[in-house]
Scaffold this active site. Structure first.
Site, PDB file in Angstrom:
ATOM      1  N   SER A 219       0.836  -1.130   0.016  1.00  0.00           N
ATOM      2  CA  SER A 219      -0.139  -0.183   0.075  1.00  0.00           C
ATOM      3  C   SER A 219       0.918   1.157   0.128  1.00  0.00           C
ATOM      4  O   SER A 219       1.003   1.811   0.887  1.00  0.00           O
ATOM      5  CB  SER A 219      -0.884   0.100   1.391  1.00  0.00           C
TER       6      SER A 219
ATOM      7  N   ALA B 111       1.541   5.036  -0.388  1.00  0.00           N
ATOM      8  CA  ALA B 111       0.766   6.179  -0.316  1.00  0.00           C
ATOM      9  C   ALA B 111       0.416   6.954  -1.335  1.00  0.00           C
ATOM     10  O   ALA B 111      -0.643   7.318  -1.529  1.00  0.00           O
ATOM     11  CB  ALA B 111       1.623   7.080   0.952  1.00  0.00           C
TER      12      ALA B 111
ATOM     13  N   LYS C  52      10.213  -7.136   5.392  1.00  0.00           N
ATOM     14  CA  LYS C  52      10.325  -7.103   3.666  1.00  0.00           C
ATOM     15  C   LYS C  52      11.301  -5.827   3.621  1.00  0.00           C
ATOM     16  O   LYS C  52      12.007  -5.822   2.611  1.00  0.00           O
ATOM     17  CB  LYS C  52       8.942  -7.050   3.417  1.00  0.00           C
TER      18      LYS C  52
HETATM   19  N1  LIG Z   1       4.758   5.756   2.911  1.00  0.00           N
HETATM   20  C1  LIG Z   1       4.085   4.676   2.618  1.00  0.00           C
HETATM   21  O1  LIG Z   1       3.682   4.325   1.450  1.00  0.00           O
HETATM   22  C2  LIG Z   1       3.887   3.553   3.724  1.00  0.00           C
HETATM   23  C3  LIG Z   1       2.761   2.568   3.478  1.00  0.00           C
HETATM   24  C4  LIG Z   1       2.549   1.713   4.736  1.00  0.00           C
HETATM   25  C5  LIG Z   1       3.048   1.779   6.024  1.00  0.00           C
HETATM   26  N2  LIG Z   1       4.141   2.972   5.878  1.00  0.00           N
HETATM   27  C6  LIG Z   1       4.778   3.003   7.304  1.00  0.00           C
HETATM   28  O2  LIG Z   1       4.165   4.139   7.863  1.00  0.00           O
HETATM   29  C7  LIG Z   1       5.120   4.885   8.917  1.00  0.00           C
HETATM   30  C8  LIG Z   1       5.326   6.359   8.423  1.00  0.00           C
HETATM   31  O3  LIG Z   1       6.006   6.279   6.888  1.00  0.00           O
HETATM   32  P1  LIG Z   1       5.801   7.607   6.100  1.00  0.00           P
HETATM   33  O4  LIG Z   1       6.200   7.106   4.642  1.00  0.00           O
HETATM   34  O5  LIG Z   1       4.685   8.392   6.214  1.00  0.00           O
HETATM   35  O6  LIG Z   1       6.968   8.350   6.610  1.00  0.00           O
HETATM   36  P2  LIG Z   1       7.615   9.859   6.203  1.00  0.00           P
HETATM   37  O7  LIG Z   1       9.129   9.790   6.176  1.00  0.00           O
HETATM   38  O8  LIG Z   1       6.844  10.227   4.780  1.00  0.00           O
HETATM   39  O9  LIG Z   1       7.064  10.897   7.224  1.00  0.00           O
HETATM   40  C9  LIG Z   1       7.378  10.663   8.664  1.00  0.00           C
HETATM   41  C10 LIG Z   1       6.720  11.778   9.172  1.00  0.00           C
HETATM   42  O10 LIG Z   1       7.036  11.477  10.783  1.00  0.00           O
HETATM   43  C11 LIG Z   1       7.209  12.622  11.648  1.00  0.00           C
HETATM   44  N3  LIG Z   1       7.984  12.146  12.465  1.00  0.00           N
HETATM   45  C12 LIG Z   1       9.758  12.224  12.190  1.00  0.00           C
HETATM   46  N4  LIG Z   1      10.393  11.809  13.287  1.00  0.00           N
HETATM   47  C13 LIG Z   1       9.180  12.148  14.184  1.00  0.00           C
HETATM   48  C14 LIG Z   1       9.389  11.906  15.670  1.00  0.00           C
HETATM   49  N5  LIG Z   1      10.582  11.691  16.479  1.00  0.00           N
HETATM   50  N6  LIG Z   1       8.144  12.070  16.570  1.00  0.00           N
HETATM   51  C15 LIG Z   1       7.095  12.342  15.723  1.00  0.00           C
HETATM   52  N7  LIG Z   1       6.807  12.393  14.531  1.00  0.00           N
HETATM   53  C16 LIG Z   1       7.913  12.231  13.592  1.00  0.00           C
HETATM   54  C17 LIG Z   1       7.869  13.507  10.258  1.00  0.00           C
HETATM   55  O11 LIG Z   1       7.471  14.858  10.753  1.00  0.00           O
HETATM   56  C18 LIG Z   1       7.066  13.081   9.036  1.00  0.00           C
HETATM   57  O12 LIG Z   1       6.071  13.945   8.841  1.00  0.00           O
HETATM   58  C19 LIG Z   1       6.561   3.886   8.715  1.00  0.00           C
HETATM   59  O13 LIG Z   1       6.653   2.901   9.722  1.00  0.00           O
HETATM   60  C20 LIG Z   1       6.325   3.144   7.201  1.00  0.00           C
HETATM   61  O14 LIG Z   1       6.719   2.007   7.183  1.00  0.00           O
HETATM   62  C21 LIG Z   1       4.357   3.714   4.753  1.00  0.00           C
END
Ligand SMILES: NC(=O)c1ccc[n+]([C@@H]2O[C@H](COP(=O)([O-])OP(=O)(O)OC[C@H]3O[C@@H](n4cnc5c(N)ncnc54)[C@H](O)[C@@H]3O)[C@@H](O)[C@H]2O)c1
Length: 335
Positions: free
Chosen positions: A136, A138, A189
Site C-alpha cells: 500500500s 501512499a 520485507k
Molecule cells: N509511505 C508509505 O507508503 C507507507 C505505507 C505503509 C506503511 N508505511 C509506514 O508508515 C510509517 C510512516 O511512514 P511515512 O512514509 O509516512 O514516513 P515519512 O518519512 O513520509 O514521514 C514521517 C513523518 O513522521 C514525522 N516524524 C519524524 N520523526 C518524528 C518523531 N520523532 N516524532 C514524531 N513524528 C516524527 C515527520 O514529521 C514526518 O512527517 C513507517 O513506519 C512506514 O513503514 C508507510
C-alpha cells in the site's frame, strides 16, 4: 462516523487522512513539526511527501497532541517506527484504558526486539491494538488506485472495526487474528528490499530479483513461524504481497537505498540520497538479533547486515550467498 486522531503527517499518515475523511470520518492529523502542519493547513498540500495532491478541506490539522488524542474513537499511529515509543510516551497520560489504536508503522525496535504494537502495549498498558499492513504505497492510495491490505488484531472486534472504518471501493481490508505474522512480514520485507535494491544497483536482472523475493519470504516465514506466526499469513498481503511491492517499486525508499549501495555509495551516502528514513537499516540489525534468539538461519538478512554494518563489498556478499552449501529447496523434502 468515527472520530479519529492520526499521529504522524508523513506520506502515509496524510494519505490515510485523505482516505478516512473520504469515508466520512472526523479526522485530526497531528505532526510534531508545527511548521509542517501549518503549511498543510494553509496550502491544502503536503508537497514534499505527496507532490501534486490536493488535500480535502475537512481534515483538521494540529500540532497539539492533546487535541489529536483526547476523546477519539480510534488513534492511528503513523510515525516512523523509530519514533513510536517516544510518541507513545508523550501521550501516556492522555489515553484511557481500552483505547483502540491502529498502528500502520512497520519495524522492529532494536533494543527490545518488540514489534510496533508491542511497544504501544508496553508504554500505554491497557490499550487495544491492531496493525494495518500490506502492499500500500501512499502515493497510490491517495490517488484511489485499487489497494488491498490486512487488519490484524488479537481482538476480533478491533479487526472488524478497522475494516469498517478504512474500507471503501478502492481500499479493500481483510481481517486476521495473526498479529505476529502480519507485523513480522511488514517489518522484515524492508531488509529484503535493501537486498533487491543492491541487486538492481549492481545491474542484475529479473532472475536475481525473483530469487531474492522467493528466498526472502522463506527466511521471513521461518523466523515468523518460530515466533508464533501462522505460516499461511506469509502467503498473504502482509507477507509476499508487501515483499513483492517493496522489492519492485519505484516508490520504495528501502529499495532505492539498496540501489545506491549497489552502485557503490556508502551506506551514509545512500541514506542521504534517499532523504527519508530507511527503516530496513534498523530492522536489519533487529532481524539478525531475532534470528539468533530463535535459532533461525537468515542468510540474505545476514549478508545485508554485513554490507550495512561491516563494510562488506556487495559483490562479495553475492558470492557468499551463491556459494552456500548445496541444499534441497524445501526444508523437509522426502523422496
Ligand atoms: N509511505 C508509505 O507508503 C507507507 C505505507 C505503509 C506503511 N508505511 C509506514 O508508515 C510509517 C510512516 O511512514 P511515512 O512514509 O509516512 O514516513 P515519512 O518519512 O513520509 O514521514 C514521517 C513523518 O513522521 C514525522 N516524524 C519524524 N520523526 C518524528 C518523531 N520523532 N516524532 C514524531 N513524528 C516524527 C515527520 O514529521 C514526518 O512527517 C513507517 O513506519 C512506514 O513503514 C508507510
Amino acid at each position: 462516523m468515527a472520530r479519529i486522531g492520526i499521529l504522524g503527517a508523513g506520506s502515509w499518515g496524510t494519505a490515510l487522512a485523505v482516505l478516512l475523511v473520504g469515508n466520512g470520518h472526523a479526522v485530526t492529523l497531528w505532526s510534531h513539526r508545527r511548521e509542517e502542519i501549518l503549511a498543510m493547513e494553509q496550502t491544502c498540500r503536503n508537497e514534499s511527501k505527496l507532490p501534486g495532491v490536493i488535500l480535502p478541506r475537512e481534515i483538521h490539522y494540529s500540532s497539539q497532541l492533546e487535541e489529536a488524542v483526547r476523546g477519539q474513537d480510534l488513534l492511528v499511529f503513523a510515525v516512523p517506527s523509530k519514533a513510536t515509543r517516544e510518541t507513545a510516551q508523550k501521550i501516556r497520560n492522555m489515553v484511557p484504558d481500552g483505547q483502540q489504536i491502529v498502528c500502520v508503522s512497520k519495524g522492529i525496535e532494536e533494543d527490545t526486539l518488540f514489534r510496533q504494537t508491542q511497544i504501544l502495549e508496553d508504554v500505554l498498558g491497557g490499550v487495544l491494538t491492531a496493525e494495518l499492513s500490506g502492499p500500500s504505497h501512499a502515493e497510490e492510495v491517495v490517488r484511489q488506485i485499487p489497494t488491498l491490505v490486512v487488519a490484524a488484531s488479537k481482538s476480533r472486534e478491533l479487526a472488524v472495526l478497522t475494516q469498517e472504518v478504512f474500507m471503501n471501493a478502492n481500499f479493500r481490508v481483510y481481517i486476521s487474528p495473526d498479529l505476529i505474522g502480519v507485523e513480522i512480514g511488514g517489518s522484515l520485507k524492508n531488509v529484503i528490499a535493501l537486498a533487491a535494491g543492491m541487486s538492481d544497483g549492481l545491474g542484475y536482472g529479473d532472475n536475481t530479483k525473483a530469487a531474492l523475493i522467493t528466498r526472502g519470504i522463506t527466511e521471513i516465514t521461518r523466523l515468523a513461524v518460530a515466533m508464533g506466526a501462522r505460516e499461511d499469513t506469509m502467503s498473504g498481503l502482509s507477507g509476499i504481497g508487501d515483499l513483492i511491492v517493496t522489492c519492485q517499486s519505484r516508490h520504495s525508499r528501502n529499495r532505492m537505498a539498496g540501489y545506491y549501495i549497489g552502485q557503490g555509495c556508502s551506506v551514509r551516502e545512500a541514506m542521504n540520497r534517499v532523504k527519508m528514513v530507511v527503516e530496513g537499516v534498523y530492522s536489519a540489525r533487529a532481524a539478525m538479533a531475532l534470528g539468533l534468539k530463535y535459532g533461525i538461519d537468515l542468510p540474505i538478512i545476514e549478508q545485508v547486515n554485513r554490507v550495512l554494518f561491516e563494510g562488506m563489498d556487495v559483490r562479495k556478499a553475492v558470492l557468499e550467498l551463491m556459494g552456500r552449501e548445496r541444499k534441497a529447496e524445501l526444508e523437509h523434502s522426502f523422496w
